[in-house]
Design a protein around this motif. Structure first.
Motif, PDB file in Angstrom:
ATOM      1  N   LEU A  67       0.833  -1.206   0.000  1.00  0.00           N
ATOM      2  CA  LEU A  67       0.000   0.000   0.000  1.00  0.00           C
ATOM      3  C   LEU A  67       0.865   1.252   0.000  1.00  0.00           C
ATOM      4  CD1 LEU A  67      -2.773   1.370   0.233  1.00  0.00           C
ATOM      5  CD2 LEU A  67      -2.597   1.127   2.711  1.00  0.00           C
ATOM      6  N   PHE A  68       1.892   1.272   0.839  1.00  0.00           N
ATOM      7  CA  PHE A  68       2.814   2.412   0.873  1.00  0.00           C
ATOM      8  C   PHE A  68       3.541   2.574  -0.458  1.00  0.00           C
ATOM      9  CE2 PHE A  68       3.514   2.359   5.777  1.00  0.00           C
ATOM     10  CZ  PHE A  68       2.233   2.866   5.931  1.00  0.00           C
TER      11      PHE A  68
ATOM     12  N   ALA B 193       7.918   7.900  -6.635  1.00  0.00           N
ATOM     13  CA  ALA B 193       8.998   8.294  -5.730  1.00  0.00           C
ATOM     14  C   ALA B 193       9.837   7.119  -5.253  1.00  0.00           C
ATOM     15  CB  ALA B 193       8.418   9.051  -4.533  1.00  0.00           C
ATOM     16  N   TYR B 194       9.974   6.100  -6.085  1.00  0.00           N
ATOM     17  CA  TYR B 194      10.838   4.983  -5.716  1.00  0.00           C
ATOM     18  C   TYR B 194      11.364   4.326  -6.985  1.00  0.00           C
ATOM     19  CZ  TYR B 194       7.103   1.717  -6.960  1.00  0.00           C
ATOM     20  OH  TYR B 194       6.152   1.000  -7.639  1.00  0.00           O
ATOM     21  N   ASP B 195      12.424   3.570  -6.820  1.00  0.00           N
ATOM     22  CA  ASP B 195      13.046   2.854  -7.925  1.00  0.00           C
ATOM     23  C   ASP B 195      12.201   1.627  -8.284  1.00  0.00           C
ATOM     24  OD1 ASP B 195      14.657   1.559  -9.727  1.00  0.00           O
ATOM     25  OD2 ASP B 195      16.211   1.016  -8.273  1.00  0.00           O
TER      26      ASP B 195
ATOM     27  N   GLN C 200      26.432   7.005   5.234  1.00  0.00           N
ATOM     28  CA  GLN C 200      26.643   7.894   6.364  1.00  0.00           C
ATOM     29  C   GLN C 200      25.585   7.712   7.453  1.00  0.00           C
ATOM     30  OE1 GLN C 200      29.401   9.796   6.610  1.00  0.00           O
ATOM     31  NE2 GLN C 200      30.028   8.884   4.662  1.00  0.00           N
ATOM     32  N   ASN C 201      24.363   7.385   7.041  1.00  0.00           N
ATOM     33  CA  ASN C 201      23.268   7.286   8.004  1.00  0.00           C
ATOM     34  C   ASN C 201      22.389   6.087   7.660  1.00  0.00           C
ATOM     35  OD1 ASN C 201      21.235   7.619   9.837  1.00  0.00           O
ATOM     36  ND2 ASN C 201      20.618   9.656   9.155  1.00  0.00           N
ATOM     37  N   LEU C 202      22.571   5.008   8.399  1.00  0.00           N
ATOM     38  CA  LEU C 202      21.806   3.794   8.116  1.00  0.00           C
ATOM     39  C   LEU C 202      20.304   3.998   8.309  1.00  0.00           C
ATOM     40  CD1 LEU C 202      23.934   0.877   9.627  1.00  0.00           C
ATOM     41  CD2 LEU C 202      23.423   1.307   7.221  1.00  0.00           C
ATOM     42  N   TRP C 203      19.921   4.932   9.167  1.00  0.00           N
ATOM     43  CA  TRP C 203      18.502   5.150   9.432  1.00  0.00           C
ATOM     44  C   TRP C 203      17.775   5.699   8.208  1.00  0.00           C
ATOM     45  CZ3 TRP C 203      17.238   2.535  13.427  1.00  0.00           C
ATOM     46  CH2 TRP C 203      18.104   2.420  14.514  1.00  0.00           C
ATOM     47  N   GLN C 204      18.514   6.220   7.255  1.00  0.00           N
ATOM     48  CA  GLN C 204      17.913   6.709   6.020  1.00  0.00           C
ATOM     49  C   GLN C 204      18.038   5.703   4.876  1.00  0.00           C
ATOM     50  OE1 GLN C 204      16.084   9.445   6.022  1.00  0.00           O
ATOM     51  NE2 GLN C 204      16.605   9.687   8.186  1.00  0.00           N
TER      52      GLN C 204
ATOM     53  N   ILE D  75       6.172  -4.457   9.734  1.00  0.00           N
ATOM     54  CA  ILE D  75       6.331  -3.047  10.109  1.00  0.00           C
ATOM     55  C   ILE D  75       7.627  -2.493   9.544  1.00  0.00           C
ATOM     56  CG2 ILE D  75       6.746  -1.486  12.061  1.00  0.00           C
ATOM     57  CD1 ILE D  75       4.794  -3.228  13.676  1.00  0.00           C
ATOM     58  N   LEU D  76       8.706  -3.252   9.661  1.00  0.00           N
ATOM     59  CA  LEU D  76      10.001  -2.799   9.145  1.00  0.00           C
ATOM     60  C   LEU D  76      10.013  -2.749   7.614  1.00  0.00           C
ATOM     61  CD1 LEU D  76      12.337  -4.641  11.656  1.00  0.00           C
ATOM     62  CD2 LEU D  76      12.077  -2.170  11.411  1.00  0.00           C
ATOM     63  N   LEU D  77       9.308  -3.665   6.957  1.00  0.00           N
ATOM     64  CA  LEU D  77       9.163  -3.588   5.507  1.00  0.00           C
ATOM     65  C   LEU D  77       8.440  -2.297   5.115  1.00  0.00           C
ATOM     66  CD1 LEU D  77       8.135  -7.227   4.445  1.00  0.00           C
ATOM     67  CD2 LEU D  77      10.361  -6.137   4.168  1.00  0.00           C
ATOM     68  N   SER D  78       7.418  -1.946   5.892  1.00  0.00           N
ATOM     69  CA  SER D  78       6.656  -0.716   5.615  1.00  0.00           C
ATOM     70  C   SER D  78       7.535   0.519   5.780  1.00  0.00           C
ATOM     71  CB  SER D  78       5.440  -0.634   6.552  1.00  0.00           C
ATOM     72  OG  SER D  78       4.591  -1.741   6.384  1.00  0.00           O
ATOM     73  N   ILE D  79       8.334   0.538   6.842  1.00  0.00           N
ATOM     74  CA  ILE D  79       9.246   1.667   7.055  1.00  0.00           C
ATOM     75  C   ILE D  79      10.260   1.738   5.922  1.00  0.00           C
ATOM     76  CG2 ILE D  79      11.015   2.654   8.573  1.00  0.00           C
ATOM     77  CD1 ILE D  79       9.558   1.312  10.926  1.00  0.00           C
ATOM     78  N   GLY D  80      10.770   0.568   5.516  1.00  0.00           N
ATOM     79  CA  GLY D  80      11.726   0.527   4.414  1.00  0.00           C
ATOM     80  C   GLY D  80      11.139   1.091   3.135  1.00  0.00           C
ATOM     81  N   VAL D  81       9.883   0.738   2.855  1.00  0.00           N
ATOM     82  CA  VAL D  81       9.220   1.277   1.657  1.00  0.00           C
ATOM     83  C   VAL D  81       9.104   2.783   1.752  1.00  0.00           C
ATOM     84  CG1 VAL D  81       7.039   1.349   0.376  1.00  0.00           C
ATOM     85  CG2 VAL D  81       7.944  -0.842   1.169  1.00  0.00           C
ATOM     86  N   TRP D  82       8.746   3.273   2.939  1.00  0.00           N
ATOM     87  CA  TRP D  82       8.603   4.722   3.122  1.00  0.00           C
ATOM     88  C   TRP D  82       9.927   5.462   2.935  1.00  0.00           C
ATOM     89  CZ3 TRP D  82       4.061   6.537   2.597  1.00  0.00           C
ATOM     90  CH2 TRP D  82       3.781   7.876   2.900  1.00  0.00           C
ATOM     91  N   LYS D  83      11.021   4.766   3.210  1.00  0.00           N
ATOM     92  CA  LYS D  83      12.342   5.372   3.054  1.00  0.00           C
ATOM     93  C   LYS D  83      12.887   5.259   1.625  1.00  0.00           C
ATOM     94  CE  LYS D  83      13.197   6.535   7.402  1.00  0.00           C
ATOM     95  NZ  LYS D  83      13.550   7.929   7.816  1.00  0.00           N
ATOM     96  N   MET D  84      12.208   4.529   0.780  1.00  0.00           N
ATOM     97  CA  MET D  84      12.678   4.342  -0.588  1.00  0.00           C
ATOM     98  C   MET D  84      12.821   5.676  -1.315  1.00  0.00           C
ATOM     99  SD  MET D  84      10.759   1.104  -2.316  1.00  0.00           S
ATOM    100  CE  MET D  84      11.065  -0.583  -1.846  1.00  0.00           C
ATOM    101  N   LYS D  85      13.834   5.739  -2.141  1.00  0.00           N
ATOM    102  CA  LYS D  85      14.041   6.931  -2.966  1.00  0.00           C
ATOM    103  C   LYS D  85      14.043   6.533  -4.424  1.00  0.00           C
ATOM    104  CE  LYS D  85      16.841   9.144   0.587  1.00  0.00           C
ATOM    105  NZ  LYS D  85      18.184   9.678   0.945  1.00  0.00           N
TER     106      LYS D  85
END
Length: 211
Positions: free
Chosen positions: A18-19, A26-28, A145-149, A199-209
């Motif tokens: 869904l995300f 906005a993602y590859d 530089q920043n794993l959280w991103q 939940i972590l998959l969802s966060i990962g999708v939200w962080k996709m560029k």
């Protein structure tokens, strides 16, 4: 309580896809995790509609899902590691296929947890082998530089938590199911681990560029 957590986990299985739709461009489109996200959503729908509403026998799904999971994970790590370690990929692919074929020997309603456990072992070996190599490459190159991103960091973390939490459960599932122990007291571990992964998959999708 068990049913509440179960349905929350089912709903969470649809969130990554869904995300992905919400992000639109906005993602590859060739991101390594795309097949894994689709499989998570398809598995969720099958569990709710096929197993829950239509009461379809889970035997065939228990045998098919490990194969689909391995293919999605193979694609994920092969793309993530940029086609490196081809020989190791081949060896672990052959290992999985060999074990998967052997599991058909036990293919029956009475032994479905045995086949699931057998298939889970090479998948777990595969996942942790390439997770270790991903971290090795990450720290050697020191480009991040920043794993959280980093979207892949969330996918990897979810896989670590899920497969490390559930390996023993799947290995022991046949014994637990056939003993006097209450099976669902143990199976909740799989449900909670699945929830964390989703939940972590969802966060990962939200962080996709976008690539």
């Amino acid at each position: 309580m068990y049913k509440i957590v179960f349905y929350i986990t089912l709903f969470a299985g649809l969130l990554p896809l869904l995300f992905l739709f919400l992000k639109k461009k906005a993602y590859d489109k060739n991101h390594p995790a795309i097949p894994l996200l689709w499989l998570t959503a398809i598995g969720t729908l099958y569990e709710f509609i096929g197993s829950g509403l239509l009461k379809i026998n889970t035997l065939y799904w228990f045998q098919l899902y490990p194969f689909l999971s391995f293919i999605a994970l193979y694609y994920f790590f092969f793309k993530l590691l940029k086609h490196d370690y081809k020989n190791l990929f081949r060896v672990l692919f052959i290992l999985f296929i060999s074990v998967y074929l052997v599991s058909f020997y036990f293919f029956s309603e009475e032994n479905k947890f045995i086949t699931t456990a057998l298939n889970r072992i090479p998948i777990t070996i595969f996942v942790f082998t390439f997770i270790a190599l991903w971290f090795k490459n990450l720290f050697e190159k020191m480009e991040e530089q920043n794993l959280w991103q980093n979207d892949n960091f969330y996918f990897i973390t979810g896989l670590i938590i899920y497969y490390s939490s559930t390996l023993f459960l799947f290995i022991a599932s046949n014994f637990i199911y056939n003993s006097n122990l209450y099976f669902f007291d143990f199976w909740i571990v799989n449900i909670i681990a699945s929830l964390i992964l989703r939940i972590l998959l969802s966060i990962g999708v939200w962080k996709m560029k976008q690539d």
